[in-house]
Design a protein around this motif. Structure first.
Motif, PDB file in Angstrom:
ATOM      1  N   ALA A 103      -7.979 -12.158 -30.145  1.00 48.64           N
ATOM      2  CA  ALA A 103      -7.401 -12.280 -28.800  1.00 48.64           C
ATOM      3  C   ALA A 103      -6.230 -13.254 -28.821  1.00 48.64           C
ATOM      4  N   ASP A 104      -6.376 -14.348 -29.564  1.00 50.79           N
ATOM      5  CA  ASP A 104      -5.273 -15.302 -29.706  1.00 50.79           C
ATOM      6  C   ASP A 104      -4.058 -14.617 -30.337  1.00 50.79           C
ATOM      7  N   ALA A 105      -4.303 -13.814 -31.373  1.00 47.61           N
ATOM      8  CA  ALA A 105      -3.205 -13.116 -32.043  1.00 47.61           C
ATOM      9  C   ALA A 105      -2.522 -12.143 -31.083  1.00 47.61           C
ATOM     10  N   GLY A 106      -3.304 -11.459 -30.248  1.00 47.48           N
ATOM     11  CA  GLY A 106      -2.728 -10.535 -29.273  1.00 47.48           C
ATOM     12  C   GLY A 106      -1.849 -11.240 -28.260  1.00 47.48           C
ATOM     13  N   ALA A 107      -2.328 -12.371 -27.764  1.00 52.90           N
ATOM     14  CA  ALA A 107      -1.539 -13.133 -26.792  1.00 52.90           C
ATOM     15  C   ALA A 107      -0.262 -13.674 -27.444  1.00 52.90           C
ATOM     16  N   ALA A 108      -0.386 -14.160 -28.669  1.00 52.68           N
ATOM     17  CA  ALA A 108       0.788 -14.688 -29.378  1.00 52.68           C
ATOM     18  C   ALA A 108       1.794 -13.571 -29.632  1.00 52.68           C
ATOM     19  N   PHE A 109       1.300 -12.402 -30.048  1.00 54.67           N
ATOM     20  CA  PHE A 109       2.205 -11.281 -30.309  1.00 54.67           C
ATOM     21  C   PHE A 109       2.967 -10.882 -29.047  1.00 54.67           C
ATOM     22  N   GLN A 110       2.277 -10.830 -27.923  1.00 53.93           N
ATOM     23  CA  GLN A 110       2.951 -10.433 -26.683  1.00 53.93           C
ATOM     24  C   GLN A 110       4.076 -11.408 -26.343  1.00 53.93           C
ATOM     25  N   ASN A 111       3.806 -12.702 -26.475  1.00 49.25           N
ATOM     26  CA  ASN A 111       4.863 -13.685 -26.225  1.00 49.25           C
ATOM     27  C   ASN A 111       6.030 -13.502 -27.198  1.00 49.25           C
ATOM     28  N   MET A 112       5.706 -13.298 -28.478  1.00 52.64           N
ATOM     29  CA  MET A 112       6.765 -13.129 -29.471  1.00 52.64           C
ATOM     30  C   MET A 112       7.566 -11.856 -29.211  1.00 52.64           C
ATOM     31  N   ALA A 113       6.884 -10.767 -28.885  1.00 51.93           N
ATOM     32  CA  ALA A 113       7.567  -9.489 -28.663  1.00 51.93           C
ATOM     33  C   ALA A 113       8.495  -9.557 -27.452  1.00 51.93           C
ATOM     34  N   LEU A 114       8.063 -10.230 -26.399  1.00 51.22           N
ATOM     35  CA  LEU A 114       8.917 -10.375 -25.218  1.00 51.22           C
ATOM     36  C   LEU A 114      10.134 -11.255 -25.525  1.00 51.22           C
ATOM     37  N   THR A 115       9.922 -12.314 -26.289  1.00 50.14           N
ATOM     38  CA  THR A 115      11.039 -13.183 -26.681  1.00 50.14           C
ATOM     39  C   THR A 115      12.003 -12.430 -27.593  1.00 50.14           C
ATOM     40  N   ALA A 116      11.463 -11.678 -28.545  1.00 49.87           N
ATOM     41  CA  ALA A 116      12.316 -10.890 -29.442  1.00 49.87           C
ATOM     42  C   ALA A 116      13.161  -9.909 -28.634  1.00 49.87           C
ATOM     43  N   TYR A 117      12.542  -9.249 -27.672  1.00 51.41           N
ATOM     44  CA  TYR A 117      13.277  -8.288 -26.835  1.00 51.41           C
ATOM     45  C   TYR A 117      14.423  -8.996 -26.102  1.00 51.41           C
ATOM     46  N   TYR A 118      14.129 -10.155 -25.561  1.00 49.77           N
ATOM     47  CA  TYR A 118      15.154 -10.923 -24.862  1.00 49.77           C
ATOM     48  C   TYR A 118      16.322 -11.250 -25.795  1.00 49.77           C
ATOM     49  N   LEU A 119      16.019 -11.458 -27.086  1.00 51.53           N
ATOM     50  CA  LEU A 119      17.039 -11.789 -28.084  1.00 51.53           C
ATOM     51  C   LEU A 119      17.680 -10.544 -28.712  1.00 51.53           C
ATOM     52  N   GLY A 120      17.321  -9.365 -28.199  1.00 51.72           N
ATOM     53  CA  GLY A 120      17.923  -8.127 -28.690  1.00 51.72           C
ATOM     54  C   GLY A 120      17.240  -7.527 -29.903  1.00 51.72           C
ATOM     55  N   GLN A 121      16.002  -7.930 -30.161  1.00 51.70           N
ATOM     56  CA  GLN A 121      15.254  -7.435 -31.308  1.00 51.70           C
ATOM     57  C   GLN A 121      13.953  -6.794 -30.842  1.00 51.70           C
TER      58      GLN A 121
END
Length: 191
Positions: A103-121
């Motif tokens: 569950a921790d990994a899922g929450a961390a991934f969601q934060n990372m994926a949203l940040t990556a999207y914001y950065l164009g990745q």
């Protein structure tokens, strides 16, 4: 940022399986993405997850032999899917961790994926990999193990989310359409 902006980012962020070759996110961008994982929920505030960033071309190629970008293919046999990323984020956890670490990994991934999207990745949570081979290739210490592998990079093609009850399809523009169930299919009220 208002709620509509947040919802738009969530709706547009997609997992990709075709990455531009040779274009690596900058170290600062990668650190920004990993930093966003620090602020994800952590059950019991354990904060046990650690991240190994792999951008070395030869090491990425080696890892690719032990990874499948789709559960429908064998390890290293994804050529028809597209290009492997220029960056892997390997998430490790202490051996003996509670299953709640997922569950921790899922929450961390969601934060990372949203940040990556914001950065164009874009990112992809890779479900199919050889844990033993990843551990050996990266020489992960004996107290930890590879919990998850995430691909990070610039998208060669961007899937489109659509409201549908069907499986994946390709649009006339050749963009993969990823159907998402309608709200009324996943929500049940008890009033």
């Amino acid at each position: 940022m208002d709620l509509q902006e947040i919802r738009n980012v969530m709706r547009r962020r997609r997992s990709v399986r075709r990455f531009e070759q040779g274009r690596i996110p900058s170290d600062n961008q990668i650190e920004e993405i990993i930093d966003s994982a620090r602020f994800a929920h952590s059950i019991g505030n354990v904060q046990a997850l650690r991240y190994i960033i792999v951008t070395d071309k030869l090491l990425c190629q080696e890892l690719s032999k032990h990874i499948s970008l789709s559960h429908l293919h064998e390890f290293g046999d994804d050529e028809e899917l597209g290009s492997y990323p220029s960056c892997y984020i390997v998430c490790t956890a202490p051996k003996g961790s509670s299953p709640l670490i997922n569950a921790d990994a899922g929450a961390a991934f969601q934060n990372m994926a949203l940040t990556a999207y914001y950065l164009g990745q874009f990112m992809l949570w890779i479900n199919s990999f050889s844990q033993h081979k990843i551990n050996d290739t990266l020489k992960i210490d004996s107290e930890h193990y590879c919990l998850a592998v995430f691909a990070l990079g610039y998208a060669e093609e961007v899937p489109i989310a659509v409201n549908a009850d069907t499986s994946h399809s390709i649009s006339q523009t050749q963009n993969m359409q990823v159907p998402k169930l309608a709200l009324n299919k996943i929500l049940e009220w008890k009033k």
